[in-house]
Design a protein around this motif. Structure first.
Motif, PDB file in Angstrom:
ATOM      1  N   ALA A   9       1.185  -1.445  -0.205  1.00  0.00           N
ATOM      2  CA  ALA A   9      -0.523   0.413  -0.044  1.00  0.00           C
ATOM      3  C   ALA A   9       0.681   0.928   0.115  1.00  0.00           C
ATOM      4  CB  ALA A   9      -0.418   0.290   0.699  1.00  0.00           C
ATOM      5  N   GLU A  10       2.154   0.944   0.771  1.00  0.00           N
ATOM      6  CA  GLU A  10       2.824   2.050   1.123  1.00  0.00           C
ATOM      7  C   GLU A  10       2.724   3.378  -0.378  1.00  0.00           C
ATOM      8  OE1 GLU A  10       5.244   1.229   4.079  1.00  0.00           O
ATOM      9  OE2 GLU A  10       4.015   2.570   5.501  1.00  0.00           O
ATOM     10  N   GLN A  11       3.799   1.580  -0.816  1.00  0.00           N
ATOM     11  CA  GLN A  11       4.545   1.616  -2.468  1.00  0.00           C
ATOM     12  C   GLN A  11       3.703   1.892  -3.729  1.00  0.00           C
ATOM     13  OE1 GLN A  11       6.883  -2.078  -2.591  1.00  0.00           O
ATOM     14  NE2 GLN A  11       8.193  -0.889  -3.076  1.00  0.00           N
ATOM     15  N   GLY A  12       1.990   2.206  -3.467  1.00  0.00           N
ATOM     16  CA  GLY A  12       1.794   2.983  -4.701  1.00  0.00           C
ATOM     17  C   GLY A  12       0.714   1.941  -5.248  1.00  0.00           C
ATOM     18  N   VAL A  13       0.985   0.827  -4.524  1.00  0.00           N
ATOM     19  CA  VAL A  13      -0.613  -0.644  -4.752  1.00  0.00           C
ATOM     20  C   VAL A  13      -1.813  -0.396  -5.250  1.00  0.00           C
ATOM     21  CG1 VAL A  13      -0.731  -2.758  -5.374  1.00  0.00           C
ATOM     22  CG2 VAL A  13       1.316  -2.072  -4.512  1.00  0.00           C
ATOM     23  N   ASP A  14      -2.442  -0.108  -6.617  1.00  0.00           N
ATOM     24  CA  ASP A  14      -3.832   0.199  -6.256  1.00  0.00           C
ATOM     25  C   ASP A  14      -4.585  -0.711  -5.956  1.00  0.00           C
ATOM     26  OD1 ASP A  14      -3.255   3.075  -7.421  1.00  0.00           O
ATOM     27  OD2 ASP A  14      -2.193   1.225  -8.804  1.00  0.00           O
ATOM     28  N   PHE A  15      -4.209  -2.394  -6.024  1.00  0.00           N
ATOM     29  CA  PHE A  15      -5.139  -3.079  -5.627  1.00  0.00           C
ATOM     30  C   PHE A  15      -4.743  -4.166  -5.178  1.00  0.00           C
ATOM     31  CE2 PHE A  15      -5.367  -3.783 -10.458  1.00  0.00           C
ATOM     32  CZ  PHE A  15      -5.344  -5.066 -10.149  1.00  0.00           C
ATOM     33  N   VAL A  16      -4.988  -5.328  -3.897  1.00  0.00           N
ATOM     34  CA  VAL A  16      -4.167  -5.724  -3.644  1.00  0.00           C
ATOM     35  C   VAL A  16      -5.554  -7.578  -3.305  1.00  0.00           C
ATOM     36  CG1 VAL A  16      -2.359  -5.125  -2.118  1.00  0.00           C
ATOM     37  CG2 VAL A  16      -5.177  -5.133  -1.527  1.00  0.00           C
ATOM     38  N   THR A  17      -4.750  -8.613  -3.958  1.00  0.00           N
ATOM     39  CA  THR A  17      -5.665  -9.695  -3.494  1.00  0.00           C
ATOM     40  C   THR A  17      -5.514 -10.153  -2.481  1.00  0.00           C
ATOM     41  OG1 THR A  17      -5.660 -10.251  -5.581  1.00  0.00           O
ATOM     42  CG2 THR A  17      -6.277 -11.674  -4.858  1.00  0.00           C
ATOM     43  N   VAL A  18      -6.368 -10.189  -1.617  1.00  0.00           N
ATOM     44  CA  VAL A  18      -6.673 -11.265   0.387  1.00  0.00           C
ATOM     45  C   VAL A  18      -7.226 -12.765  -0.577  1.00  0.00           C
ATOM     46  CG1 VAL A  18      -5.101  -9.346   1.283  1.00  0.00           C
ATOM     47  CG2 VAL A  18      -7.603  -9.637   0.300  1.00  0.00           C
ATOM     48  N   HIS A  19      -6.735 -13.690  -0.060  1.00  0.00           N
ATOM     49  CA  HIS A  19      -7.883 -14.429   0.053  1.00  0.00           C
ATOM     50  C   HIS A  19      -8.304 -15.147   1.100  1.00  0.00           C
ATOM     51  CE1 HIS A  19      -5.055 -15.382  -2.688  1.00  0.00           C
ATOM     52  NE2 HIS A  19      -5.801 -15.841  -3.703  1.00  0.00           N
ATOM     53  N   ALA A  20      -9.347 -13.353   1.786  1.00  0.00           N
ATOM     54  CA  ALA A  20      -9.899 -13.458   3.414  1.00  0.00           C
ATOM     55  C   ALA A  20     -11.196 -14.013   3.462  1.00  0.00           C
ATOM     56  CB  ALA A  20     -10.193 -11.896   3.116  1.00  0.00           C
ATOM     57  N   GLY A  21     -12.146 -14.988   2.415  1.00  0.00           N
ATOM     58  CA  GLY A  21     -12.827 -15.662   2.370  1.00  0.00           C
ATOM     59  C   GLY A  21     -12.263 -16.947   1.979  1.00  0.00           C
ATOM     60  N   VAL A  22     -10.937 -17.299   2.634  1.00  0.00           N
ATOM     61  CA  VAL A  22     -10.994 -19.290   2.563  1.00  0.00           C
ATOM     62  C   VAL A  22     -10.071 -19.095   4.635  1.00  0.00           C
ATOM     63  CG1 VAL A  22      -8.479 -20.537   3.127  1.00  0.00           C
ATOM     64  CG2 VAL A  22      -9.400 -18.771   0.485  1.00  0.00           C
ATOM     65  N   ASN A  23     -11.846 -19.293   5.076  1.00  0.00           N
ATOM     66  CA  ASN A  23     -11.204 -19.904   6.872  1.00  0.00           C
ATOM     67  C   ASN A  23     -11.658 -21.472   7.003  1.00  0.00           C
ATOM     68  OD1 ASN A  23     -13.933 -19.917   5.933  1.00  0.00           O
ATOM     69  ND2 ASN A  23     -14.299 -18.165   6.558  1.00  0.00           N
ATOM     70  N   LEU A  24     -11.962 -21.741   8.290  1.00  0.00           N
ATOM     71  CA  LEU A  24     -12.140 -22.543   9.058  1.00  0.00           C
ATOM     72  C   LEU A  24     -13.184 -23.098   8.552  1.00  0.00           C
ATOM     73  CD1 LEU A  24     -10.663 -22.455  12.560  1.00  0.00           C
ATOM     74  CD2 LEU A  24      -9.873 -23.385  11.564  1.00  0.00           C
ATOM     75  N   ASN A  25     -14.189 -22.653   8.236  1.00  0.00           N
ATOM     76  CA  ASN A  25     -15.797 -23.049   7.786  1.00  0.00           C
ATOM     77  C   ASN A  25     -15.512 -23.874   6.153  1.00  0.00           C
ATOM     78  OD1 ASN A  25     -18.261 -23.773   6.846  1.00  0.00           O
ATOM     79  ND2 ASN A  25     -18.740 -21.435   7.917  1.00  0.00           N
ATOM     80  N   SER A  26     -14.939 -23.044   5.418  1.00  0.00           N
ATOM     81  CA  SER A  26     -14.644 -23.411   3.708  1.00  0.00           C
ATOM     82  C   SER A  26     -13.471 -24.262   3.801  1.00  0.00           C
ATOM     83  CB  SER A  26     -13.224 -22.663   2.999  1.00  0.00           C
ATOM     84  OG  SER A  26     -12.659 -21.834   3.568  1.00  0.00           O
ATOM     85  N   LEU A  27     -12.668 -24.783   5.061  1.00  0.00           N
ATOM     86  CA  LEU A  27     -11.858 -25.845   4.850  1.00  0.00           C
ATOM     87  C   LEU A  27     -12.028 -26.522   5.472  1.00  0.00           C
ATOM     88  CD1 LEU A  27      -9.346 -27.064   5.595  1.00  0.00           C
ATOM     89  CD2 LEU A  27      -9.023 -26.177   7.501  1.00  0.00           C
ATOM     90  N   GLU A  28     -13.407 -26.915   6.859  1.00  0.00           N
ATOM     91  CA  GLU A  28     -14.273 -28.057   6.363  1.00  0.00           C
ATOM     92  C   GLU A  28     -15.250 -28.661   5.582  1.00  0.00           C
ATOM     93  OE1 GLU A  28     -15.615 -31.686   8.654  1.00  0.00           O
ATOM     94  OE2 GLU A  28     -13.956 -29.200   9.638  1.00  0.00           O
ATOM     95  N   ARG A  29     -15.365 -27.603   4.595  1.00  0.00           N
ATOM     96  CA  ARG A  29     -16.154 -28.292   3.309  1.00  0.00           C
ATOM     97  C   ARG A  29     -15.297 -28.911   2.309  1.00  0.00           C
ATOM     98  NH1 ARG A  29     -18.999 -25.829   6.248  1.00  0.00           N
ATOM     99  NH2 ARG A  29     -19.122 -27.921   6.754  1.00  0.00           N
TER     100      ARG A  29
END
Length: 428
Positions: free
Chosen positions: A148-168
């Motif tokens: 972010a500090e370097q000026g990147v405009d968008f970042v991919t974050v895999h925030a939907g990968v959680n314990l619930n999806s792991l169990e699925r």
């Protein structure tokens, strides 16, 4: 203030004005959609870039993936790819580098192009340790902040990968488990540490960083299917549900988002995936790699991706990540980037021909080409073509003495009928 915050207050910013002008629509419409999260304009407040609009009423946008691997580290080559992607019409590039001096590579790519740049910070977090699972949550968030500090405009974050999806995933019959690199890093970390994904568990902290720099969050598809047999299963839809919840949380604090979608999907299930994501994610702009509609086309996956992308666009996809001929085979070369980008431009234009908003402008181009072909106006055809140089080379390689092409020569249907009408008119 963030762009979304301004939009919610009724302010038409220069970025909104620029997007409205480029798309040929009313600035107030753009402002309203940005305020609702239906249009995303990824522009980090630390970097000046060409604003692009992604989402409702916007023309279909294209991203080009570039970046080193640990086997091939050549900064100059990646810079050349980035510049070529911009030259041939990419609206954004993502630096997916995993080998070499990642900070320097990213810095040079940010300097080399005027279009938005995206990254996947977890790659750098993982690279900071000998083993992926040894990275800490601090490593992950520090990487996001650094980008972010370097000026990147968008970042991919895999925030939907959680314990619930792991169990699925554990309860599924998937053949290929997880094919997302960032998703695999996250799952491996969770299994090793016995904890939930930091990007999910501490999503509010992630939003704080994004808001400080007005950086867009691309909510990644860590559970995307990696083969046709795995399409449309529970792990994928469980992630969609989670991403929809995260979109709402981001909008509540004025952070822009778009959502990434599935990889390998048969034609008859694309509508289900796209409409399902749009519904579950509250109309957020949708970003797809492909989808690839068959698994048996290595070397031609830029074509399978374009086919899937066109169908997905018909049902609401807003942002296409180009696929190159080297997908599944090797790190893309410069020529692969060009080839993949041009094929994806064909898909994007076919979407725009039927998409609310850009439809009229797209039709103008096709109508102009129709008249140019009718009139055998070759220069106009080359001017309108997605790759006019390529079209010219093909024609020049097999020339004819006729003013038509060498496929038919003087037996050209257009020429025969035109001459017949002209002769009949003279006789009358």
């Amino acid at each position: 203030m963030t762009l979304m915050e301004d939009a919610k207050k009724g302010i038409i910013t220069p970025s909104i004005e620029a997007v409205a002008k480029a798309e040929g629509i009313d600035p107030e419409t753009v402002r309203s959609c940005v305020a609702k999260g239906l249009i995303t304009i990824p522009v980090n407040n630390r970097r000046e870039t060409l604003p692009i609009g992604i989402g409702k009423y916007m023309s279909t946008k294209i991203n080009a993936n570039i970046g080193t691997s640990r086997d091939y580290i050549d900064i100059d080559a990646e810079i050349e790819k980035a510049k070529a992607a911009e030259t041939f019409g990419a609206h954004a590039v993502m630096d997916l580098s995993t080998g070499g001096n990642l900070d320097e590579i990213r810095t040079q790519i940010l300097k080399s192009v005027n279009i938005p740049v995206g990254t996947v910070p977890i790659y750098q977090a993982a690279a900071s340790r000998k083993v992926v699972v040894e990275m800490t949550s601090d490593d992950m968030f520090n990487a996001v902040r650094k980008h972010a500090e370097q000026g990147v405009d968008f970042v991919t974050v895999h925030a939907g990968v959680n314990l619930n999806s792991l169990e699925r995933l554990r309860q599924s019959d998937r053949i290929m488990n997880v094919v997302s690199r960032g998703g695999s890093f996250t799952l491996a970390w969770m299994l090793h540490n016995g904890e939930d994904n930091p990007f999910y568990a501490e999503f509010d902290y992630l939003l704080e960083i994004a808001k400080e720099y007005d950086m867009t969050l691309s909510l990644g598809d860590g559970m995307r299917p990696g083969c046709i047999a795995d399409a449309s299963d529970r792990p994928k839809f469980m992630e969609f549900i989670t991403l929809g919840e995260l979109v709402k949380r981001a909008r509540a604090v004025d952070v822009q988002t778009f959502v990434e979608g599935p990889g390998h999907v048969p034609l008859n299930e694309i509508e289900l995936s796209v409409r399902g994501m749009k519904e579950l994610c509250n109309g957020a702009p949708l970003y797809l790699l492909g989808p690839l509609v068959t698994d048996i086309a290595p070397g031609f996956d830029h074509i399978t991706g374009a086919i899937g992308g066109a169908v997905a666009g018909m049902h609401g996809t807003d942002f296409l990540c180009m696929v190159t001929p080297s997908e599944h085979l090797a790190l893309p070369a410069l020529e692969d980037i060009k080839e993949g980008l041009l094929v994806t431009k064909v898909a994007a234009h076919t979407i725009d021909l039927i998409k609310e908003g850009p439809r009229e402008r797209a039709w103008e181009k096709d109508l102009a080409m129709a008249y140019a072909r009718r009139d055998l106006d070759w220069e106009k055809q080359f001017e309108l073509a997605i790759d006019g140089n390529r079209a010219r080379k093909i024609r020049d390689a097999r020339k004819t003495e006729s003013d038509t092409c060498s496929m038919c020569g003087n037996l050209c249907a257009l020429k025969i009928v035109k001459e017949a009408f002209e002769k009949k008119k003279m006789e009358e």
